[in-house]
Design a protein around this motif. Sequence first.
Motif, PDB file in Angstrom:
ATOM      1  N   MET A  18       0.847  -1.236  -0.031  1.00  0.00           N
ATOM      2  CA  MET A  18       0.005   0.098   0.090  1.00  0.00           C
ATOM      3  C   MET A  18       0.830   1.280   0.028  1.00  0.00           C
ATOM      4  N   LYS A  19       1.818   1.308   0.807  1.00  0.00           N
ATOM      5  CA  LYS A  19       2.937   2.457   0.887  1.00  0.00           C
ATOM      6  C   LYS A  19       3.853   2.500  -0.438  1.00  0.00           C
ATOM      7  N   ARG A  20       4.024   1.446  -0.784  1.00  0.00           N
ATOM      8  CA  ARG A  20       4.845   1.407  -1.955  1.00  0.00           C
ATOM      9  C   ARG A  20       4.000   1.883  -3.099  1.00  0.00           C
ATOM     10  N   ASP A  21       2.714   1.500  -3.140  1.00  0.00           N
ATOM     11  CA  ASP A  21       1.871   1.703  -4.287  1.00  0.00           C
ATOM     12  C   ASP A  21       1.670   3.400  -4.139  1.00  0.00           C
ATOM     13  N   LEU A  22       1.567   4.055  -3.240  1.00  0.00           N
ATOM     14  CA  LEU A  22       1.321   5.418  -3.037  1.00  0.00           C
ATOM     15  C   LEU A  22       2.738   6.056  -3.612  1.00  0.00           C
ATOM     16  N   LYS A  23       3.662   5.600  -2.985  1.00  0.00           N
ATOM     17  CA  LYS A  23       5.224   6.320  -3.578  1.00  0.00           C
ATOM     18  C   LYS A  23       5.264   5.998  -5.010  1.00  0.00           C
ATOM     19  N   ASN A  24       4.795   4.925  -5.717  1.00  0.00           N
ATOM     20  CA  ASN A  24       5.023   4.738  -7.182  1.00  0.00           C
ATOM     21  C   ASN A  24       4.144   6.062  -7.524  1.00  0.00           C
ATOM     22  N   GLN A  25       2.886   5.907  -7.288  1.00  0.00           N
ATOM     23  CA  GLN A  25       1.847   7.102  -7.621  1.00  0.00           C
ATOM     24  C   GLN A  25       2.478   8.355  -7.726  1.00  0.00           C
ATOM     25  N   LYS A  26       3.157   8.698  -6.645  1.00  0.00           N
ATOM     26  CA  LYS A  26       3.778   9.936  -6.317  1.00  0.00           C
ATOM     27  C   LYS A  26       4.753  10.373  -7.528  1.00  0.00           C
ATOM     28  N   GLU A  27       5.688   9.360  -7.688  1.00  0.00           N
ATOM     29  CA  GLU A  27       6.642   9.398  -8.518  1.00  0.00           C
ATOM     30  C   GLU A  27       6.323   9.480 -10.081  1.00  0.00           C
ATOM     31  N   ASP A  28       5.258   8.763 -10.248  1.00  0.00           N
ATOM     32  CA  ASP A  28       4.433   9.030 -11.633  1.00  0.00           C
ATOM     33  C   ASP A  28       3.797  10.556 -11.745  1.00  0.00           C
ATOM     34  N   LEU A  29       3.284  10.950 -10.760  1.00  0.00           N
ATOM     35  CA  LEU A  29       2.945  12.273 -10.866  1.00  0.00           C
ATOM     36  C   LEU A  29       3.997  13.328 -10.825  1.00  0.00           C
ATOM     37  N   LEU A  30       5.095  13.061 -10.289  1.00  0.00           N
ATOM     38  CA  LEU A  30       6.105  14.300 -10.521  1.00  0.00           C
ATOM     39  C   LEU A  30       6.867  14.003 -11.858  1.00  0.00           C
ATOM     40  N   ASN A  31       7.017  12.573 -12.403  1.00  0.00           N
ATOM     41  CA  ASN A  31       7.426  12.584 -13.785  1.00  0.00           C
ATOM     42  C   ASN A  31       6.442  13.168 -14.642  1.00  0.00           C
ATOM     43  N   GLU A  32       5.337  13.276 -14.402  1.00  0.00           N
ATOM     44  CA  GLU A  32       4.235  13.718 -15.571  1.00  0.00           C
ATOM     45  C   GLU A  32       4.151  15.309 -15.193  1.00  0.00           C
ATOM     46  N   ILE A  33       4.460  15.794 -14.244  1.00  0.00           N
ATOM     47  CA  ILE A  33       4.578  17.318 -14.010  1.00  0.00           C
ATOM     48  C   ILE A  33       5.884  17.707 -14.781  1.00  0.00           C
ATOM     49  N   GLN A  34       6.855  16.944 -14.496  1.00  0.00           N
ATOM     50  CA  GLN A  34       8.076  17.528 -15.337  1.00  0.00           C
ATOM     51  C   GLN A  34       7.905  17.342 -16.817  1.00  0.00           C
ATOM     52  N   ASN A  35       7.207  16.461 -17.315  1.00  0.00           N
ATOM     53  CA  ASN A  35       6.846  16.505 -18.831  1.00  0.00           C
ATOM     54  C   ASN A  35       5.960  17.608 -19.056  1.00  0.00           C
ATOM     55  N   VAL A  36       5.087  17.855 -18.432  1.00  0.00           N
ATOM     56  CA  VAL A  36       4.078  19.015 -18.591  1.00  0.00           C
ATOM     57  C   VAL A  36       5.083  20.266 -18.843  1.00  0.00           C
ATOM     58  N   LEU A  37       5.916  20.514 -17.689  1.00  0.00           N
ATOM     59  CA  LEU A  37       6.888  21.673 -17.782  1.00  0.00           C
ATOM     60  C   LEU A  37       7.719  21.619 -18.778  1.00  0.00           C
ATOM     61  N   LYS A  38       8.259  20.520 -19.407  1.00  0.00           N
ATOM     62  CA  LYS A  38       8.883  20.580 -20.581  1.00  0.00           C
ATOM     63  C   LYS A  38       8.011  20.836 -21.733  1.00  0.00           C
ATOM     64  N   ASP A  39       7.105  20.430 -22.002  1.00  0.00           N
ATOM     65  CA  ASP A  39       6.086  20.726 -22.851  1.00  0.00           C
ATOM     66  C   ASP A  39       5.822  22.373 -22.847  1.00  0.00           C
ATOM     67  N   VAL A  40       5.369  22.890 -21.893  1.00  0.00           N
ATOM     68  CA  VAL A  40       5.331  24.391 -21.722  1.00  0.00           C
ATOM     69  C   VAL A  40       6.338  25.261 -22.213  1.00  0.00           C
ATOM     70  N   GLU A  41       7.564  24.783 -21.804  1.00  0.00           N
ATOM     71  CA  GLU A  41       8.858  25.539 -22.148  1.00  0.00           C
ATOM     72  C   GLU A  41       9.067  25.161 -23.792  1.00  0.00           C
ATOM     73  N   SER A  42       8.861  24.160 -24.130  1.00  0.00           N
ATOM     74  CA  SER A  42       8.713  23.842 -25.674  1.00  0.00           C
ATOM     75  C   SER A  42       7.841  24.535 -26.621  1.00  0.00           C
ATOM     76  N   LEU A  43       6.552  24.946 -25.869  1.00  0.00           N
ATOM     77  CA  LEU A  43       5.514  25.792 -26.546  1.00  0.00           C
ATOM     78  C   LEU A  43       6.024  27.104 -26.609  1.00  0.00           C
ATOM     79  N   TYR A  44       6.508  27.480 -25.319  1.00  0.00           N
ATOM     80  CA  TYR A  44       7.412  29.144 -25.431  1.00  0.00           C
ATOM     81  C   TYR A  44       8.358  29.176 -26.034  1.00  0.00           C
ATOM     82  N   ASP A  45       9.447  28.152 -26.409  1.00  0.00           N
ATOM     83  CA  ASP A  45      10.666  28.573 -27.187  1.00  0.00           C
ATOM     84  C   ASP A  45      10.072  28.486 -28.853  1.00  0.00           C
ATOM     85  N   GLU A  46       9.067  27.522 -29.070  1.00  0.00           N
ATOM     86  CA  GLU A  46       8.703  27.321 -30.544  1.00  0.00           C
ATOM     87  C   GLU A  46       7.372  28.099 -30.966  1.00  0.00           C
TER      88      GLU A  46
END
Length: 103
Positions: A1-29
């Motif tokens: 249960m705790k490991r599942d929550l940790k995995n979900q947290k890591e997935d969310l952080l990765n997704e946020i990083q991807n969104v930020l990269k896309d925002v930067e890409s949109l801004y640059d391009e």
Amino acid sequence: MKRDLKNQKEDLLNEIQNVLKDVESLYDEGSKLGADEVQRLRAKLQDRLNVAQDKLQGLEERAMEQVRHHAKAADDYVNEKPYYAMGFAALAGLVVGVLLNRS
């Protein structure tokens, strides 16, 4: 249960990083691309934001479920063994009192 929550947290952080990269890409391009490409990038960004929001909501629901479970377990324990709970509270109060008097 705790490991599942940790995995979900890591997935969310990765997704946020991807969104930020896309925002930067949109801004640059954005200034280099035509309106159609900008709209495509915006749509992609919106999709990523929706995925991140869904993951965040799932993580929040899971965390609340764990809090409720642990609160119920603590309540059940106190109801089953009230003298242990009172003893633990008294011991904790004694320790805090001793630590405060040492200062």
